[in-house]
Design an enzyme around this catalytic site. Structure first.
Site, PDB file in Angstrom:
ATOM      1  N   ARG A  67      41.907  27.510  16.213  1.00  0.00           N
ATOM      2  CA  ARG A  67      41.262  28.219  17.320  1.00  0.00           C
ATOM      3  C   ARG A  67      42.070  28.012  18.605  1.00  0.00           C
ATOM      4  O   ARG A  67      42.718  26.989  18.787  1.00  0.00           O
ATOM      5  CB  ARG A  67      39.830  27.712  17.536  1.00  0.00           C
ATOM      6  CG  ARG A  67      38.840  28.214  16.493  1.00  0.00           C
ATOM      7  CD  ARG A  67      37.436  27.718  16.752  1.00  0.00           C
ATOM      8  NE  ARG A  67      37.345  26.283  16.595  1.00  0.00           N
ATOM      9  CZ  ARG A  67      37.373  25.389  17.570  1.00  0.00           C
ATOM     10  NH1 ARG A  67      37.437  25.783  18.838  1.00  0.00           N
ATOM     11  NH2 ARG A  67      37.306  24.108  17.315  1.00  0.00           N
ATOM     12  N   TYR A 102      43.360  33.811  12.247  1.00  0.00           N
ATOM     13  CA  TYR A 102      42.917  32.507  11.765  1.00  0.00           C
ATOM     14  C   TYR A 102      41.446  32.169  12.019  1.00  0.00           C
ATOM     15  O   TYR A 102      40.950  32.302  13.139  1.00  0.00           O
ATOM     16  CB  TYR A 102      43.772  31.400  12.379  1.00  0.00           C
ATOM     17  CG  TYR A 102      43.708  30.149  11.534  1.00  0.00           C
ATOM     18  CD1 TYR A 102      44.552  29.996  10.452  1.00  0.00           C
ATOM     19  CD2 TYR A 102      42.766  29.170  11.770  1.00  0.00           C
ATOM     20  CE1 TYR A 102      44.461  28.887   9.626  1.00  0.00           C
ATOM     21  CE2 TYR A 102      42.669  28.059  10.957  1.00  0.00           C
ATOM     22  CZ  TYR A 102      43.524  27.924   9.889  1.00  0.00           C
ATOM     23  OH  TYR A 102      43.424  26.829   9.072  1.00  0.00           O
ATOM     24  N   LYS A 123      32.152  31.369  14.481  1.00  0.00           N
ATOM     25  CA  LYS A 123      31.975  30.782  15.811  1.00  0.00           C
ATOM     26  C   LYS A 123      31.624  31.838  16.863  1.00  0.00           C
ATOM     27  O   LYS A 123      30.814  31.601  17.764  1.00  0.00           O
ATOM     28  CB  LYS A 123      33.222  30.007  16.235  1.00  0.00           C
ATOM     29  CG  LYS A 123      33.556  28.856  15.287  1.00  0.00           C
ATOM     30  CD  LYS A 123      32.424  27.866  15.193  1.00  0.00           C
ATOM     31  CE  LYS A 123      32.478  26.943  14.000  1.00  0.00           C
ATOM     32  NZ  LYS A 123      33.357  25.817  14.053  1.00  0.00           N
ATOM     33  N   HIS A 166      26.163  23.845  16.468  1.00  0.00           N
ATOM     34  CA  HIS A 166      27.323  23.477  15.646  1.00  0.00           C
ATOM     35  C   HIS A 166      26.929  22.256  14.811  1.00  0.00           C
ATOM     36  O   HIS A 166      27.369  21.145  15.079  1.00  0.00           O
ATOM     37  CB  HIS A 166      28.501  23.161  16.579  1.00  0.00           C
ATOM     38  CG  HIS A 166      29.820  22.997  15.887  1.00  0.00           C
ATOM     39  ND1 HIS A 166      30.880  22.328  16.463  1.00  0.00           N
ATOM     40  CD2 HIS A 166      30.275  23.439  14.695  1.00  0.00           C
ATOM     41  CE1 HIS A 166      31.923  22.358  15.642  1.00  0.00           C
ATOM     42  NE2 HIS A 166      31.585  23.014  14.566  1.00  0.00           N
ATOM     43  N   CYS A 200      35.260  16.369  12.644  1.00  0.00           N
ATOM     44  CA  CYS A 200      34.706  15.026  12.840  1.00  0.00           C
ATOM     45  C   CYS A 200      33.677  14.655  11.786  1.00  0.00           C
ATOM     46  O   CYS A 200      32.859  13.755  11.993  1.00  0.00           O
ATOM     47  CB  CYS A 200      34.118  14.889  14.242  1.00  0.00           C
ATOM     48  SG  CYS A 200      35.388  14.857  15.516  1.00  0.00           S
ATOM     49  N   ASP A 227      28.272  23.568   8.884  1.00  0.00           N
ATOM     50  CA  ASP A 227      28.916  23.854  10.178  1.00  0.00           C
ATOM     51  C   ASP A 227      27.970  24.430  11.236  1.00  0.00           C
ATOM     52  O   ASP A 227      28.140  24.137  12.402  1.00  0.00           O
ATOM     53  CB  ASP A 227      30.086  24.823   9.955  1.00  0.00           C
ATOM     54  CG  ASP A 227      31.088  24.830  11.110  1.00  0.00           C
ATOM     55  OD1 ASP A 227      31.525  23.737  11.519  1.00  0.00           O
ATOM     56  OD2 ASP A 227      31.421  25.917  11.614  1.00  0.00           O
ATOM     57  N   ARG A 267      42.728  24.810   5.470  1.00  0.00           N
ATOM     58  CA  ARG A 267      41.312  24.970   5.107  1.00  0.00           C
ATOM     59  C   ARG A 267      41.143  25.553   3.710  1.00  0.00           C
ATOM     60  O   ARG A 267      42.049  26.181   3.171  1.00  0.00           O
ATOM     61  CB  ARG A 267      40.647  25.946   6.101  1.00  0.00           C
ATOM     62  CG  ARG A 267      40.709  25.482   7.566  1.00  0.00           C
ATOM     63  CD  ARG A 267      39.413  24.876   8.009  1.00  0.00           C
ATOM     64  NE  ARG A 267      39.525  24.206   9.303  1.00  0.00           N
ATOM     65  CZ  ARG A 267      38.484  23.629   9.911  1.00  0.00           C
ATOM     66  NH1 ARG A 267      37.295  23.661   9.372  1.00  0.00           N
ATOM     67  NH2 ARG A 267      38.645  23.000  11.061  1.00  0.00           N
TER      68      ARG A 267
HETATM   69  P1  GTP Z   1      35.018  21.576  11.187  1.00  0.00           P
HETATM   70  O1  GTP Z   1      35.014  22.379   9.927  1.00  0.00           O
HETATM   71  O2  GTP Z   1      36.292  21.694  11.947  1.00  0.00           O
HETATM   72  O3  GTP Z   1      33.855  21.860  12.074  1.00  0.00           O
HETATM   73  O4  GTP Z   1      35.040  20.011  10.743  1.00  0.00           O
HETATM   74  P2  GTP Z   1      33.949  19.008  10.120  1.00  0.00           P
HETATM   75  O5  GTP Z   1      33.116  18.431  11.214  1.00  0.00           O
HETATM   76  O6  GTP Z   1      33.241  19.644   8.991  1.00  0.00           O
HETATM   77  O7  GTP Z   1      34.861  17.794   9.580  1.00  0.00           O
HETATM   78  P3  GTP Z   1      35.188  17.302   8.087  1.00  0.00           P
HETATM   79  O8  GTP Z   1      33.977  16.843   7.344  1.00  0.00           O
HETATM   80  O9  GTP Z   1      36.019  18.327   7.429  1.00  0.00           O
HETATM   81  O10 GTP Z   1      36.066  15.994   8.369  1.00  0.00           O
HETATM   82  C1  GTP Z   1      37.256  16.045   9.109  1.00  0.00           C
HETATM   83  C2  GTP Z   1      38.042  14.777   8.934  1.00  0.00           C
HETATM   84  O11 GTP Z   1      37.256  13.627   9.206  1.00  0.00           O
HETATM   85  C3  GTP Z   1      38.598  14.601   7.529  1.00  0.00           C
HETATM   86  O12 GTP Z   1      39.928  14.141   7.621  1.00  0.00           O
HETATM   87  C4  GTP Z   1      37.721  13.539   6.936  1.00  0.00           C
HETATM   88  O13 GTP Z   1      38.375  12.807   5.941  1.00  0.00           O
HETATM   89  C5  GTP Z   1      37.349  12.685   8.139  1.00  0.00           C
HETATM   90  N1  GTP Z   1      36.028  12.025   7.951  1.00  0.00           N
HETATM   91  C6  GTP Z   1      34.861  12.628   7.605  1.00  0.00           C
HETATM   92  N2  GTP Z   1      33.858  11.716   7.484  1.00  0.00           N
HETATM   93  C7  GTP Z   1      34.400  10.521   7.776  1.00  0.00           C
HETATM   94  C8  GTP Z   1      33.866   9.187   7.836  1.00  0.00           C
HETATM   95  O14 GTP Z   1      32.695   8.931   7.590  1.00  0.00           O
HETATM   96  N3  GTP Z   1      34.752   8.199   8.202  1.00  0.00           N
HETATM   97  C9  GTP Z   1      36.060   8.462   8.477  1.00  0.00           C
HETATM   98  N4  GTP Z   1      36.847   7.431   8.831  1.00  0.00           N
HETATM   99  N5  GTP Z   1      36.603   9.695   8.423  1.00  0.00           N
HETATM  100  C10 GTP Z   1      35.782  10.715   8.080  1.00  0.00           C
HETATM  101  C1  SPV Z   2      35.797  24.388  13.821  1.00  0.00           C
HETATM  102  O1  SPV Z   2      36.881  24.364  14.428  1.00  0.00           O
HETATM  103  O2  SPV Z   2      34.765  23.836  14.266  1.00  0.00           O
HETATM  104  C2  SPV Z   2      35.725  25.059  12.501  1.00  0.00           C
HETATM  105  C3  SPV Z   2      36.881  25.837  12.060  1.00  0.00           C
HETATM  106  O3  SPV Z   2      34.705  24.996  11.845  1.00  0.00           O
HETATM  107  S1  SPV Z   2      36.933  27.415  12.777  1.00  0.00           S
HETATM  108  O4  SPV Z   2      36.228  28.342  11.891  1.00  0.00           O
HETATM  109  O5  SPV Z   2      38.353  27.812  12.889  1.00  0.00           O
HETATM  110  O6  SPV Z   2      36.297  27.416  14.069  1.00  0.00           O
HETATM  111 MN    MN Z   3      33.112  23.670  12.953  1.00  0.00          MN
END
Ligand code: GTP
Ligand code: SPV
Ligand code: MN
Length: 583
Positions: free
Chosen positions: A70, A198, A207, A227, A251, A278, A368
């Site tokens: 983004r 993207y 979003k 979110h 995160c 999400d 992704r």
């Molecule tokens: P978006 O799709 O961008 O909104 O991301 P998201 O919030 O769904 O994040 P996602 O679960 O994909 O995690 C992103 C990163 O954080 C990855 O590299 C994970 O391995 C790491 N991660 C997730 N949960 C944990 C946790 O409990 N501890 C640690 N240390 N890392 C974590």
């Molecule tokens: C985020 O960035 O929070 C995502 C990926 O979930 S995107 O769809 O590119 O916004």
């Molecule tokens: Mn997201």
């Protein structure tokens, strides 16, 4: 005879006059339509077929190397009055914004097909769902929208019934980062996006619609567009509580939403059910509780770090019918990314070059997978319930290497709103720009709130009414680091220990100590059977660093002041009260 689709037909004709495509294709979402699009993309190199034995029906897309995340600096909220967009958004006057972006759209689809995608965010028959139509010249966007939304004939039928829909116009343009805009016109329920193919820039249901436009709409209609992931936590007695959690991009939402309980919990019969990973739309129901739906139908998840150890449910989901974007590939044409941890090795990186660890990672850090939620083993049948699920707890969290303990609970709703407003996190690869810089990201909505944060906080506060049975509010931090720079908390499956404590708090049995920042558990208040924590970890995960929090609250006061007199007094009072008790 006039039909409720007249407005849609007129808009499609208007867009065609502006963009001048060679052909117009109305998408019905069928398998035949999808197969033809895939063939076309395989032929022109937009997609590459992956190993059909190990990953049937799965494809790799490599985006333009300048188009991998983004672009927040090119994302605008265009309201009549600048103050309505707030200091949290980039703003342009609607007339100026339309003129600027329409100049880019002028003739941009010549030589291309224009796809018209009717979609529904949320179960087709849910009163909480809302529809949109995305017009795009990218077949990759069509294929992704088909997975991420309820797309096609059923959505069109609902649009014909309701008569209302969000208009989204998208073109990949020439993918020039200097000719790129993601513009939102919440007052016109309109989105215009140019120059990126993207994720959140291009899949407009996600979003742009489900957060920026929907948050604006939700404010006037009395609901919330957030979110947040949504999960169900089922105890050994078979009772399920639902939790919604807001963490900034990359995160941990997808990981928490698909959590697999650690050994002891599994044996005792605890289960986690995934509703969404999400986005969460929620509104008070007749009984005063908040009811939530996941407006999406699929997951657009971060690939790196996804392994059979960290997230087996995600890995199981993406064995077939998955679109991978910007990952590496192995010698036998399987997708590969850093942290997949499956004993294989990449030969080609995300740019299609021979893999060289010294040049770039095999997978882009924001690479992704796009997959239907129905392929996830933990997907809950309740995710399709038109009434949504009742929310017992709301969790805020960020990526904080220091200061912030593992978990604490807000005293009441107003305090909870402040806890959300105070969220900070280190930036990630999900947006272009520096990674690892701490920034304020209230409710994980900094990049996504379609209006002034001051009004948004007031809207959150407004749910505290007579008869409301509001969720309890918590804050978590899975990312606290020790002096050696390593994470102090094991995270992933072990996060259930924290969720289980929350449920005990909701039911009135969990223990905690009252502190200035909220109710803080001691290590012994959580079930830590089977977890070894060092002395340092116990101190930092369950302790209160008073001097550090004084500084944090001073900084928070300065941040909130940026929103000026529009900020609700109740929030400022809460901030002041806590700052005083910390002093
Ligand atoms: P978006 O799709 O961008 O909104 O991301 P998201 O919030 O769904 O994040 P996602 O679960 O994909 O995690 C992103 C990163 O954080 C990855 O590299 C994970 O391995 C790491 N991660 C997730 N949960 C944990 C946790 O409990 N501890 C640690 N240390 N890392 C974590
Ligand atoms: C985020 O960035 O929070 C995502 C990926 O979930 S995107 O769809 O590119 O916004
Ligand atoms: Mn997201």
């Amino acid at each position: 005879m006039t039909s409720k689709l007249d407005r849609l037909n007129q808009w499609v004709a208007e867009v065609a006059r502006l963009t001048r495509p060679d052909a117009i294709q109305w998408c019905d979402g069928s398998d035949t339509e999808n197969a033809a699009l895939i063939d076309k993309m395989l032929a022109d190199g937009t997609l590459h077929r992956l190993n059909d034995d190990t990953h049937p029906g799965s494809y790799l897309h490599r985006s333009h190397p300048d188009d991998v995340a983004r672009v927040e600096h090119l994302t605008y909220v265009c309201t009549t009055h600048h103050e309505d967009a707030g200091p949290n958004n980039h703003w342009m006057a609607p007339d100026e914004a339309h003129a600027e972006i329409d100049a880019l759209f002028d003739g941009c689809m010549q030589g291309r097909t224009m796809y018209v995608i009717p979609y529904c965010m949320g179960p087709i028959d849910s009163p909480l769902s809302r529809c949109g139509v995305e017009i795009t010249d990218s077949p990759y966007v069509v294929a992704n929208m088909r997975i991420m939304t309820r797309m096609g004939a059923a959505a069109l039928a609902r649009i014909e019934r309701d008569g209302s829909f969000v208009k989204g116009l998208h073109s990949i343009g020439e993918l020039d980062p200097n000719r790129r805009y993601i513009m939102h016109f919440p007052e016109e329920l309109t989105i215009k996006s140019y120059g990126s193919g993207y994720g959140g820039n291009a899949l407009l249901g996600k979003k742009c619609h489900a957060l920026r436009i929907a948050s604006h709409q939700a404010r006037s209609e009395g609901w919330l567009a957030e979110h947040m992931l949504i999960l169900g936590i089922e105890n050994p007695q078979g009772q399920t509580h639902y939790i919604a959690a807001a963490f900034p991009s990359a995160c941990g939402k997808t990981n928490l939403a698909m959590l697999i309980p650690p050994q002891g919990y599994r044996q005792d019969g605890w289960k986690i059910w995934t509703i969404g990973d999400d986005i969460c739309w929620m509104r008070p129901g007749p009984d005063g509780r908040m009811y939530a739906i996941n407006p999406e139908a699929g997951f657009f998840g971060v690939a790196p770090g996804t392994s059979n150890k960290s997230n087996p449910n995600a890995l199981a989901s993406i064995q077939s019918n998955t679109i991978f974007t910007n990952v590496g590939v192995t010698a036998d044409n399987q997708p590969w990314w850093e942290g997949i941890d499956n004993g294989q090795a990449p030969v080609t990186d995300w740019q299609g070059q021979p893999y060289d660890a010294g040049v770039r990672p095999a997978a882009h850090p924001n690479s992704r997978f796009t997959v239907s939620a129905r392929q996830c083993p933990s997907y809950s049948a309740m995710a399709e319930d038109p009434q949504g699920v009742p929310i017992s707890a709301i969790v805020f969290g960020g990526r904080r290497a220091s200061l912030v303990p593992l978990v604490f609970e807000a005293r009441d709703w107003t305090h909870g709103v402040l806890v959300g407003a105070a969220m900070g996190s280190e930036t990630t690869a999900a947006a272009t720009g520096a990674v690892g810089v701490m920034r304020r990201d209230p409710m994980a909505m900094k990049p996504f709130c379609g209006y002034n944060f001051a009004d948004y906080f007031a809207h959150w506060l407004s749910f505290d009414q007579d008869g409301a049975k509001l969720p309890k509010v918590f804050h978590v931090n899975w990312f606290r680091k020790g002096d050696d720079g390593k994470f102090l908390w094991p995270g992933f499956g072990d996060n259930l220990r924290v969720l289980e404590w929350m449920i005990r708090r909701v039911e009135g049995s969990g223990a905690a100590t009252e502190t200035p920042i909220g109710h803080l558990p001691a290590a012994g208040d959580l079930n830590l059977d089977g977890v070894t924590l060092s002395e340092e970890a116990r101190d930092k995960l369950f302790g209160l660093d008073r001097a550090g929090w004084q500084a944090e609250f001073a900084n928070l006061g300065e941040y909130l002041a940026e929103y000026g007199p529009r900020l609700p007094q109740a929030l400022l009072d809460e901030q002041q009260r806590i700052a005083d008790t910390l002093a």
